[in-house]
Design a protein around this motif. Structure first.
Motif, mmCIF file in Angstrom:
data_model
loop_
_atom_site.group_PDB
_atom_site.id
_atom_site.type_symbol
_atom_site.label_atom_id
_atom_site.label_comp_id
_atom_site.label_asym_id
_atom_site.label_seq_id
_atom_site.Cartn_x
_atom_site.Cartn_y
_atom_site.Cartn_z
ATOM 1 N N SER A 97 0.883 -1.231 0.111
ATOM 2 C CA SER A 97 0.085 0.045 0.060
ATOM 3 C C SER A 97 0.827 1.485 -0.104
ATOM 4 O O SER A 97 2.034 1.140 0.495
ATOM 5 C CB SER A 97 -1.040 0.055 1.282
ATOM 6 O OG SER A 97 -0.108 0.012 2.487
ATOM 7 N N VAL A 98 0.445 2.279 -0.193
ATOM 8 C CA VAL A 98 1.109 3.603 -0.299
ATOM 9 C C VAL A 98 0.213 4.628 0.598
ATOM 10 O O VAL A 98 -0.988 4.744 0.394
ATOM 11 C CB VAL A 98 0.907 4.273 -1.748
ATOM 12 C CG1 VAL A 98 1.617 5.760 -1.694
ATOM 13 C CG2 VAL A 98 1.824 3.588 -2.738
ATOM 14 N N ARG A 99 1.068 5.122 1.817
ATOM 15 C CA ARG A 99 0.207 5.946 2.572
ATOM 16 C C ARG A 99 -0.060 7.441 1.982
ATOM 17 O O ARG A 99 0.463 7.741 1.198
ATOM 18 C CB ARG A 99 1.059 5.927 3.862
ATOM 19 C CG ARG A 99 1.385 4.730 4.427
ATOM 20 C CD ARG A 99 0.214 3.975 5.013
ATOM 21 N NE ARG A 99 -0.608 4.761 5.761
ATOM 22 C CZ ARG A 99 -1.828 4.579 6.177
ATOM 23 N NH1 ARG A 99 -2.514 3.695 5.269
ATOM 24 N NH2 ARG A 99 -2.617 5.261 7.156
ATOM 25 N N PRO A 100 -0.946 8.011 2.564
ATOM 26 C CA PRO A 100 -1.280 9.406 2.152
ATOM 27 C C PRO A 100 -0.026 10.421 1.882
ATOM 28 O O PRO A 100 0.179 11.117 1.161
ATOM 29 C CB PRO A 100 -2.222 10.012 3.222
ATOM 30 C CG PRO A 100 -2.899 8.768 3.725
ATOM 31 C CD PRO A 100 -1.825 7.797 3.822
ATOM 32 N N ASN A 101 1.012 10.180 2.914
ATOM 33 C CA ASN A 101 2.373 10.616 2.782
ATOM 34 C C ASN A 101 3.431 10.282 1.613
ATOM 35 O O ASN A 101 4.401 10.723 1.547
ATOM 36 C CB ASN A 101 3.031 10.934 4.248
ATOM 37 C CG ASN A 101 3.388 9.507 4.382
ATOM 38 O OD1 ASN A 101 3.560 8.565 3.980
ATOM 39 N ND2 ASN A 101 4.313 9.583 5.821
ATOM 40 N N GLY A 102 2.745 9.469 0.926
ATOM 41 C CA GLY A 102 3.704 8.872 -0.277
ATOM 42 C C GLY A 102 4.575 7.888 0.051
ATOM 43 O O GLY A 102 5.291 7.157 -0.807
ATOM 44 N N MET A 103 4.561 7.339 1.643
ATOM 45 C CA MET A 103 5.360 6.314 1.951
ATOM 46 C C MET A 103 4.921 5.054 1.428
ATOM 47 O O MET A 103 3.770 4.568 1.513
ATOM 48 C CB MET A 103 5.436 6.268 3.450
ATOM 49 C CG MET A 103 6.340 5.179 4.214
ATOM 50 S SD MET A 103 6.445 5.720 5.787
ATOM 51 C CE MET A 103 4.834 5.062 6.429
ATOM 52 N N ARG A 104 5.811 4.010 0.788
ATOM 53 C CA ARG A 104 5.307 2.717 0.307
ATOM 54 C C ARG A 104 5.446 1.652 1.119
ATOM 55 O O ARG A 104 6.676 1.601 1.573
ATOM 56 C CB ARG A 104 5.835 2.417 -0.976
ATOM 57 C CG ARG A 104 5.525 1.062 -1.866
ATOM 58 C CD ARG A 104 6.233 1.046 -2.982
ATOM 59 N NE ARG A 104 5.699 1.964 -3.972
ATOM 60 C CZ ARG A 104 4.596 1.912 -4.826
ATOM 61 N NH1 ARG A 104 3.772 0.766 -4.625
ATOM 62 N NH2 ARG A 104 4.194 2.491 -5.636
ATOM 63 N N LEU A 105 4.732 0.895 1.532
ATOM 64 C CA LEU A 105 4.657 -0.280 2.409
ATOM 65 C C LEU A 105 4.558 -1.649 1.664
ATOM 66 O O LEU A 105 3.530 -1.833 0.864
ATOM 67 C CB LEU A 105 3.564 -0.292 3.698
ATOM 68 C CG LEU A 105 3.916 0.751 4.827
ATOM 69 C CD1 LEU A 105 3.831 2.126 4.405
ATOM 70 C CD2 LEU A 105 3.008 0.409 5.983
ATOM 71 N N THR A 106 5.348 -2.585 1.922
ATOM 72 C CA THR A 106 5.445 -3.705 1.242
ATOM 73 C C THR A 106 5.628 -4.741 2.174
ATOM 74 O O THR A 106 6.601 -4.906 3.053
ATOM 75 C CB THR A 106 6.568 -4.006 0.160
ATOM 76 O OG1 THR A 106 6.231 -2.752 -1.064
ATOM 77 C CG2 THR A 106 5.896 -5.290 -0.747
ATOM 78 N N LYS A 107 4.719 -5.893 2.280
ATOM 79 C CA LYS A 107 4.873 -7.030 3.227
ATOM 80 C C LYS A 107 5.312 -7.942 2.417
ATOM 81 O O LYS A 107 4.709 -8.682 1.474
ATOM 82 C CB LYS A 107 3.595 -7.320 3.970
ATOM 83 C CG LYS A 107 3.483 -8.406 4.980
ATOM 84 C CD LYS A 107 2.094 -8.719 5.467
ATOM 85 C CE LYS A 107 2.045 -9.773 6.519
ATOM 86 N NZ LYS A 107 0.392 -9.889 7.078
ATOM 87 N N THR A 412 9.316 12.207 7.483
ATOM 88 C CA THR A 412 9.532 12.388 8.963
ATOM 89 C C THR A 412 8.376 12.400 9.636
ATOM 90 O O THR A 412 7.327 12.942 8.862
ATOM 91 C CB THR A 412 10.453 13.508 9.205
ATOM 92 O OG1 THR A 412 9.914 14.820 8.851
ATOM 93 C CG2 THR A 412 11.893 13.286 8.516
ATOM 94 N N ARG A 413 8.177 11.881 10.487
ATOM 95 C CA ARG A 413 6.805 11.805 11.413
ATOM 96 C C ARG A 413 6.884 13.121 12.509
ATOM 97 O O ARG A 413 7.885 13.147 13.034
ATOM 98 C CB ARG A 413 6.868 10.529 12.273
ATOM 99 C CG ARG A 413 5.633 10.537 12.908
ATOM 100 C CD ARG A 413 5.370 8.852 13.505
ATOM 101 N NE ARG A 413 3.984 8.984 14.441
ATOM 102 C CZ ARG A 413 3.657 7.836 14.927
ATOM 103 N NH1 ARG A 413 4.467 6.586 14.594
ATOM 104 N NH2 ARG A 413 2.449 7.799 15.688
ATOM 105 N N ARG A 414 5.607 13.748 12.338
ATOM 106 C CA ARG A 414 5.259 14.967 13.444
ATOM 107 C C ARG A 414 4.867 14.613 14.630
ATOM 108 O O ARG A 414 4.968 15.319 15.654
ATOM 109 C CB ARG A 414 4.890 15.964 12.539
ATOM 110 C CG ARG A 414 5.730 16.575 11.562
ATOM 111 C CD ARG A 414 5.127 17.593 10.560
ATOM 112 N NE ARG A 414 6.090 18.017 9.271
ATOM 113 C CZ ARG A 414 5.868 18.973 8.627
ATOM 114 N NH1 ARG A 414 4.485 19.476 8.790
ATOM 115 N NH2 ARG A 414 6.496 19.364 7.630
#
Length: 415
Positions: A97-107, A412-414
């Motif tokens: 999946s791709v998170r709203p911030n553009g970060m791509r997650l792959t399991k 980065t996480r805020r």
């Protein structure tokens, strides 16, 4: 001894990391070469197996498990080649999946790392475990029982010779000494432990392991002949499940029969007399079999006749008044391995399948099919009777884990 074991564990850990560099083509070549070597070295393996057999009483139920033959080695080689034909379980994208911030997650599926197997008089396990672990990218440490030590050492030496020809680190598979110290040490130094053997062995591992355990417990298996059962199917299923190989965990231990079908019980048990199966029958079943089954093979059941894994030419028979009573008896006595119903009533079969809590639930099929090769897994590393992570015959997918791979572009996480 402890120092030597620690050195072995460290060497296997290093070898497990090297496995990540092997591609699937090389792995398959190795597996086929091991299968070829099993056939070529049959005289050597059988000679070593004879040394183990000579120390065991032929009447011991474990004798059949221990015994290797030319035919069985051909079957082992075929299973090893089957594993080579299976798709790699590694690197599979299980979810992305791709998170709203553009970060791509792959399991992604990955090996466990180092898997430890503790087993008793079953030398075929040495081949099965190696083939499945290699195909899934896992190194393995084997701890066999003293009953099969000569056989296991012969098998591992054959595998090591093949690995050397491919310039592969032989520490990807190691066989520990057949003593208790090695067992205790193994419970601390691998990523996953799978015990295969007696209930006492499994209990010891469960109580002492400091690492994840997958239990492959006892196989207390039942076949319920329903009031709507077909007698020809029932007779064939009961005979096959009980006598194909009595020393395996999928063998039948208790036949349950609806009281409305007691007149069919002699026919259901007819073929069992040819194998001299001792039947422990409850009062109603005993009367139905009296004078219809050899007297020397028919005994009155005791409380301990039920819920027992016989691993021998012995079987209990329980009479029930209803479908619900059959379900209750199974729930009370099952080890949650394999359970079967023989019925022509589809609704009842569906209900049995839904309610019975077991790894494998059969309708009109022998429980003898609870086996990794029969399930199309190539081979099996064990049959899990628990529910977390793996259940039933465990093949390649069951000895992999997964990790999350996260890709970004400086996020980065805020909060």
């Amino acid at each position: 001894m402890t120092t030597n074991l620690n050195e072995t564990f460290a060497a296997v850990q290093v070898a497990s990391r090297e496995l990540a560099l092997l591609n699937d083509d090389i792995i398959n070549q190795i597996l086929n070469a091991v299968a070829d070597a099993a056939i070529a070295e049959t005289p050597f393996i059988l000679a070593e197996n004879e040394k183990d057999l000579a120390r065991m009483d032929k009447n011991d139920p474990k004798y059949d498990r221990l015994k290797l033959t030319e035919e069985r080695l051909k079957g082992i080689a075929a299973d090893t080649r089957n594993v080579a034909t299976l798709p790699s379980p590694l690197g599979k994208v299980l979810k992305e999946s791709v998170r709203p911030n553009g970060m791509r997650l792959t399991k992604v599926s990955v090996p466990f790392g180092v898997i430890g197997i503790i087993y008793e008089a079953r030398p075929n396990v040495s081949f099965d475990v190696f083939s499945l672990c290699l195909k899934s990218g896992n190194a393995c440490i084997l701890k066999g029982g003293s009953d099969a030590d000569c056989s296991n050492r012969a098998i591992i030496s054959v595998i090591h010779e093949v690995l050397k020809k491919f310039n592969i680190n032989p520490h990807i598979v190691e066989l520990l000494p057949a003593d208790r110290e090695a067992t205790a040490a193994l419970l601390n130094y691998v990523d996953l432990i799978i015990p295969r053997g007696s209930s006492s062995l499994i209990h010891f591992v469960r109580e002492n392991a400091k690492i994840p355990v997958i239990e492959t417990g006892a196989g207390i298996c039942h076949t319920y002949f329903d009031e709507f059962g077909d007698v020809n199917k029932g007779a064939a299923i009961i005979h096959n499940a009980k006598t194909r190989r009595v020393s395996v965990c999928n063998a039948l231990d208790c036949a349950i029969i609806h009281e409305k079908r007691l007149t069919d019980l002699p026919m259901l048990c007819e073929k069992l007399k040819d194998s001299h199966v001792i039947i422990y029958a409850d009062a109603q079943a005993y009367q139905a079999l009296k004078n219809r089954y050899p007297a020397e093979l028919l005994e009155h059941a005791k409380a301990e006749s039920f819920g027992t894994e016989f691993l021998d030419y012995k079987m209990a028979v329980k009479t029930v008044k209803s479908f619900e009573d059959a379900l209750g008896h199974i729930q009370e006595n099952s080890s949650k391995h394999s359970e079967c119903i023989v019925t022509e009533n589809k609704e009842r079969a569906a209900l049995f399948t839904k309610i019975v809590d077991a790894a494998c639930v059969y309708t009109n099929v022998s429980t003898a099919f609870t086996d990794g090769a029969q399930f199309g897994l190539g081979a099996e590393i064990g049959i899990s009777t628990q529910k977390l992570h793996a259940r039933g015959p465990m093949g390649l997918e069951e000895i992999t884990s997964y990790k999350w791979v996260i890709e970004g572009d400086g996020q980065t996480r805020r909060n």
